[in-house]
Scaffold this motif. Structure first.
Motif, short mmCIF file in Angstrom:
data_model
loop_
_atom_site.label_atom_id
_atom_site.label_comp_id
_atom_site.label_asym_id
_atom_site.label_seq_id
_atom_site.Cartn_x
_atom_site.Cartn_y
_atom_site.Cartn_z
N GLU A 181 30.46 6.81 91.41
CA GLU A 181 29.05 7.24 90.79
C GLU A 181 29.03 8.66 90.37
O GLU A 181 28.12 8.88 89.32
CB GLU A 181 28.03 6.97 91.57
N GLU A 182 29.71 9.76 90.95
CA GLU A 182 29.94 11.11 90.40
C GLU A 182 30.89 11.31 89.70
O GLU A 182 30.76 12.60 89.40
CB GLU A 182 29.49 11.77 91.68
N SER A 187 32.84 11.25 86.30
CA SER A 187 32.87 10.93 84.77
C SER A 187 34.18 10.74 84.29
O SER A 187 35.17 11.52 84.91
CB SER A 187 31.97 12.04 83.79
N ASP A 233 35.66 13.89 83.36
CA ASP A 233 36.06 15.02 84.58
C ASP A 233 37.45 14.79 84.80
O ASP A 233 38.47 15.68 85.06
CB ASP A 233 35.24 14.63 86.00
N ARG A 235 30.68 13.56 74.91
CA ARG A 235 29.56 13.15 75.40
C ARG A 235 29.64 11.78 75.96
O ARG A 235 29.34 11.43 76.94
CB ARG A 235 28.32 13.40 74.47
N GLU A 236 30.39 11.11 75.29
CA GLU A 236 30.75 9.58 75.40
C GLU A 236 31.42 9.48 76.83
O GLU A 236 31.00 8.65 77.79
CB GLU A 236 31.35 8.95 74.52
N ALA A 273 31.45 11.82 79.25
CA ALA A 273 30.56 12.28 80.34
C ALA A 273 29.66 11.55 80.66
O ALA A 273 29.31 11.28 81.75
CB ALA A 273 30.19 13.73 79.67
N GLY A 274 29.27 10.35 79.64
CA GLY A 274 28.20 9.51 80.10
C GLY A 274 28.68 8.35 80.73
O GLY A 274 27.85 7.40 81.07
N ARG A 275 29.68 8.09 80.99
CA ARG A 275 30.48 6.89 81.60
C ARG A 275 31.36 7.20 83.18
O ARG A 275 31.95 8.25 82.97
CB ARG A 275 31.49 6.12 80.80
N THR A 276 30.74 6.90 84.05
CA THR A 276 31.51 7.07 85.22
C THR A 276 32.34 5.95 85.68
O THR A 276 32.38 5.10 85.31
CB THR A 276 30.27 7.25 86.45
N ASP A 322 30.71 3.12 86.39
CA ASP A 322 30.38 2.21 85.28
C ASP A 322 31.66 1.38 84.85
O ASP A 322 31.50 0.13 84.59
CB ASP A 322 30.21 2.95 84.21
#
Length: 169
Positions: A72-73, A75, A78, A127-128, A130-133, A136
């Motif tokens: 969950e943490e 991305s 990352d 951004r895309e 970074a917004g998906r973990t 997800d």
């Protein structure tokens, strides 16, 4: 833009490690054998993930790699940055400074419309990701392919320490 193939390997490896029971450590050989990857090259990717704090590694007979971050943490960005680095996809070379009417004192990375368009595209891509973990992606895979987590866990349970499948009798 083309990403290093190690990015794909790292993404899939992190996803597989998220399914391992008890987050038990898996060796490079085991992780590489899952997709028939060259262990030495995968190990370079795994070490990059360790340096980034995404994986932890333990040496010894029960050693290997495990996730150091909760899915969950973590991305997707990352993981990509751990393998590829933070370099932007487009680097303005100030080409306009050398063209007709160019001015060496102008920062064309800021004033060039093409440079700005490329920077915006790079930012949108980041951004895309970074917004998906990883969580997800994991949920989506589990919804579309419900047998995948269990199949991965079973494969690792039946894989020998050297990464090859154990022979069943």
């Amino acid at each position: 833009m083309e990403l290093n193939q190690g990015v794909e390997w790292a993404l899939h490896t992190c996803l597989n490690l998220s399914w391992v029971d008890g987050r038990e450590a898996k060796t490079t050989a085991q992780l590489a054998a899952y997709y028939d990857l060259p262990a030495a090259y995968l190990n370079k990717q795994l070490q990059a993930l360790v340096r980034a704090g995404i994986l932890s590694s333990t040496s010894g007979p029960r050693g290997g790699f495990r996730l150091a971050v909760e899915p969950e943490e973590l991305s997707l960005l990352d993981i990509v940055v751990a393998i590829e680095g933070r370099t932007e996809a487009f680097a303005c070379e100030h080409l306009l400074a050398d063209g007709p009417g160019g001015d060496a004192s102008v920062d064309y990375a800021v004033t060039c419309v093409l440079s700005q368009a490329m920077s915006k595209a790079d930012l949108a891509w980041r951004r895309e990701l970074a917004g998906r973990t990883l969580a997800d992606v994991r949920r989506e895979v589990e919804a579309k392919y419900p047998g995948t987590p269990e199949a991965a866990r079973d494969w690792f349970v039946n894989a020998r320490q050297d990464g090859r499948r154990a022979q069943r009798v």
